[in-house]
Structure formats: C-alpha cells, structure tokens
Motif scaffolding. Structure first.
Motif, PDB file in Angstrom:
ATOM      1  N   VAL A   1       0.811  -1.218   0.000  1.00  0.00           N
ATOM      2  CA  VAL A   1       0.000   0.000   0.000  1.00  0.00           C
ATOM      3  C   VAL A   1       0.850   1.276   0.000  1.00  0.00           C
ATOM      4  O   VAL A   1       0.310   2.382   0.034  1.00  0.00           O
ATOM      5  N   GLY A   2       2.178   1.127  -0.034  1.00  0.00           N
ATOM      6  CA  GLY A   2       3.051   2.296  -0.045  1.00  0.00           C
ATOM      7  C   GLY A   2       3.413   2.804   1.329  1.00  0.00           C
ATOM      8  O   GLY A   2       3.755   3.982   1.497  1.00  0.00           O
TER       9      GLY A   2
ATOM     10  N   THR B   1      -4.082   2.124  -0.425  1.00  0.00           N
ATOM     11  CA  THR B   1      -4.390   2.301  -1.835  1.00  0.00           C
ATOM     12  C   THR B   1      -5.900   2.424  -2.002  1.00  0.00           C
ATOM     13  O   THR B   1      -6.669   1.902  -1.197  1.00  0.00           O
TER      14      THR B   1
ATOM     15  N   ASP C   1      -8.614   1.095  -3.243  1.00  0.00           N
ATOM     16  CA  ASP C   1      -9.363  -0.025  -3.789  1.00  0.00           C
ATOM     17  C   ASP C   1     -10.193  -0.641  -2.660  1.00  0.00           C
ATOM     18  O   ASP C   1      -9.946  -0.389  -1.484  1.00  0.00           O
TER      19      ASP C   1
ATOM     20  N   ASN D   1      -2.742   6.571  -1.326  1.00  0.00           N
ATOM     21  CA  ASN D   1      -1.525   6.469  -2.122  1.00  0.00           C
ATOM     22  C   ASN D   1      -1.852   5.865  -3.487  1.00  0.00           C
ATOM     23  O   ASN D   1      -2.809   5.113  -3.636  1.00  0.00           O
ATOM     24  N   ARG D   2      -1.038   6.213  -4.504  1.00  0.00           N
ATOM     25  CA  ARG D   2      -1.250   5.740  -5.881  1.00  0.00           C
ATOM     26  C   ARG D   2      -2.642   6.114  -6.376  1.00  0.00           C
ATOM     27  O   ARG D   2      -3.379   5.295  -6.936  1.00  0.00           O
ATOM     28  N   TYR D   3      -2.977   7.351  -6.157  1.00  0.00           N
ATOM     29  CA  TYR D   3      -4.328   7.852  -6.426  1.00  0.00           C
ATOM     30  C   TYR D   3      -4.400   8.535  -7.788  1.00  0.00           C
ATOM     31  O   TYR D   3      -3.477   9.242  -8.196  1.00  0.00           O
TER      32      TYR D   3
ATOM     33  N   HIS E   1     -11.255   5.144  -7.504  1.00  0.00           N
ATOM     34  CA  HIS E   1     -10.429   5.888  -6.556  1.00  0.00           C
ATOM     35  C   HIS E   1     -11.240   6.987  -5.872  1.00  0.00           C
ATOM     36  O   HIS E   1     -11.128   7.183  -4.655  1.00  0.00           O
TER      37      HIS E   1
ATOM     38  N   ARG F   1      -3.639  13.760  -1.665  1.00  0.00           N
ATOM     39  CA  ARG F   1      -3.576  12.429  -2.252  1.00  0.00           C
ATOM     40  C   ARG F   1      -2.208  12.262  -2.908  1.00  0.00           C
ATOM     41  O   ARG F   1      -1.735  13.165  -3.599  1.00  0.00           O
TER      42      ARG F   1
ATOM     43  N   GLU G   1      -0.269   8.536  -8.524  1.00  0.00           N
ATOM     44  CA  GLU G   1       0.587   7.565  -9.195  1.00  0.00           C
ATOM     45  C   GLU G   1       1.721   8.321  -9.875  1.00  0.00           C
ATOM     46  O   GLU G   1       1.487   9.257 -10.629  1.00  0.00           O
TER      47      GLU G   1
END
Length: 258
Positions: A20-21, A151, A153, A181-183, A190, A209, A212
């Motif tokens: 998840v970063g 993340t 999801d 993260n990775r938004y 998202h 946010r 990515e």
C-alpha cells in the motif's frame, strides 16, 4: 524547542496490508519534514528493511535495530545520519529478534524505553512491518499516533475497517491520519473509495492524495527519497503538501518550516 522521543510527535506508519506504499510514505514524510527544518528520527521496524534500503543504507553485523532490541547495542550508537535525517536502520536480523520478543513475552514498552536517551528530535517516524506482530506492538508502544497509508481499492478499504477496529480495541495510540496512495482522480473507483473513507472516518483522511508517479517507484532503487531523486516531480509536490498537513495535525508547525 527541542523535543526528545517522549514528545508528542511520535508516529507509527502502519498498515497490516502489504503493497500500500507504507514505506514510501514513511521515507518521504521523514525526508520532507527534515528538509523543512524538523529534527527527524526514522526508525525501521520491518525485517524487510525497506526504509533502510530506500535511503541507500546497509546495516553491518551487530548493528541496527535488531542489536538494540537484543540488548547488544545502545540505541544512540546505532543511529545513522544522512542528509539532515537521522535513521535507526534495520536488517533481516530483525526476523530472529521478533521471534525472541514473542518467546520472552516482552512488554510493548521496550522500544520506547530503549529510545529514551535519544533526545533532540521533533518527530519520530516508525516504519512498521505489514502485520500486527511483536515488532509492530513495539512501535505502537513507542508511538503516540498512527498514520495509515492505503491504496484506493475496495480490498484495502475492507482491510482498513478491520485495522481501525483492531486498533480501537487496544490501549495503543489512535489513528491520527489516513493517506491515499497511488491515487488518480480520473478513476471513478479511486474517487469512490476516497469518499467512503472520508464518510466512515471523518476528520482523519488527509486532503492530500499521493498520485501515481513513476519517480516514486524509481527513487528507492537509487537509495534516495523523492526530494533528492526528483524534486520537481508530482511525487515530490504531493509529499511536500502531505508534510504540511502532517506538521499541522501533529503539532509540528513551530518546528518545521512548512
């Protein structure tokens, strides 16, 4: 103005779900806050030692957090300075240490006690393993707040609900922030997950946010945080904004020039 590790700004970067970063957030928050003028200690509590590797560090035998927890080295002698940031690094030896902590039924205050002599820091960031085992309990025992990267999801959302429930049932620190993260704002999923998190946990989700960004994925392979690797990137801009939010929420505004 100086604060030791008994101060307010002790933050465990935690999510029991991998990928998840979490380390990305820990590394770049630590570097960003240090670059803004705060005195930061980053503690790598994960046997995978990804925070350590992401900063281009390696731990010689008999050094690092494992040696500190095993009682073979004072915490102050294990600290490493790099570009204005102080790090208590880790290695795979922590895996053996974690087993020993469990067998000894070690109280969760050990790490806090071992760090008590390491003064002069405004903020301490703990990068936790992706599970709620003995090492994570040590980080929670030393922290005063939890920051949860995730993340956007639905599986991560389900895991977040379980994590919040689990932490709420303990005597540990409260979750003070959630960061997506990775938004990508262009993706409906998202946006929906972001709205769901904000609705279920009001006042906890950070406005920033982390988008990515290829540079964020590349930086660890060069042993650099995003500010040293690609200071003009979207990742650097996002983490600079997140650092400002974290500084405000955790009472660092007077210590970091954000």
């Amino acid at each position: 103005m100086a604060a030791d590790v008994s101060g307010e700004a002790r933050i465990a970067c935690l999510n029991h779900k991998g990928g998840v970063g979490k380390t990305t957030c820990a590394v770049n928050l630590a570097a960003g806050l240090a670059g803004a003028g705060a005195r930061v200690l980053a503690v790598d509590v994960d046997p995978q030692a990804h925070l350590t590797a992401s900063l281009g560090l390696a731990v010689p035998d008999g050094r690092g957090l494992a040696a500190v927890l095993d009682g073979g080295l004072p915490a102050g002698e294990a600290l490493v300075g790099i570009d204005g940031l102080t790090v208590l690094p880790a290695s795979s030896a922590l895996a053996v240490t974690e087993i020993a902590l469990s067998r000894r039924n070690t109280p969760p205050t050990l790490l806090r006690e071992l760090l008590a002599g390491c003064g002069g820091f405004d903020v301490v960031l703990f990068d936790c393993p992706p599970h709620l085992g003995p090492l994570t309990r040590q980080a929670l025992g030393a922290a005063r707040g939890v920051l949860v990267p995730m993340t956007p999801d639905y599986l991560a959302l389900q895991s977040l609900a379980w994590l919040m429930e689990t932490l709420g049932a303990t005597d540990g620190p409260a979750v003070r922030g959630i960061v997506l993260n990775r938004y990508s704002d262009r993706k409906r999923l998202h946006r929906e997950v972001g709205s769901a998190v904000a609705g279920h946990f009001p006042g906890i989700l950070f406005q920033t946010r982390i988008r990515e960004n290829v540079a964020l994925a590349e930086a660890p392979s060069h042993g650099r945080d995003i500010f040293r690797y690609a200071p003009g990137s979207a990742g650097a801009k996002d983490f600079a904004a997140l650092c400002r939010e974290v500084a405000k929420r955790f009472g660092l505004a007077g210590r970091a020039r954000t």
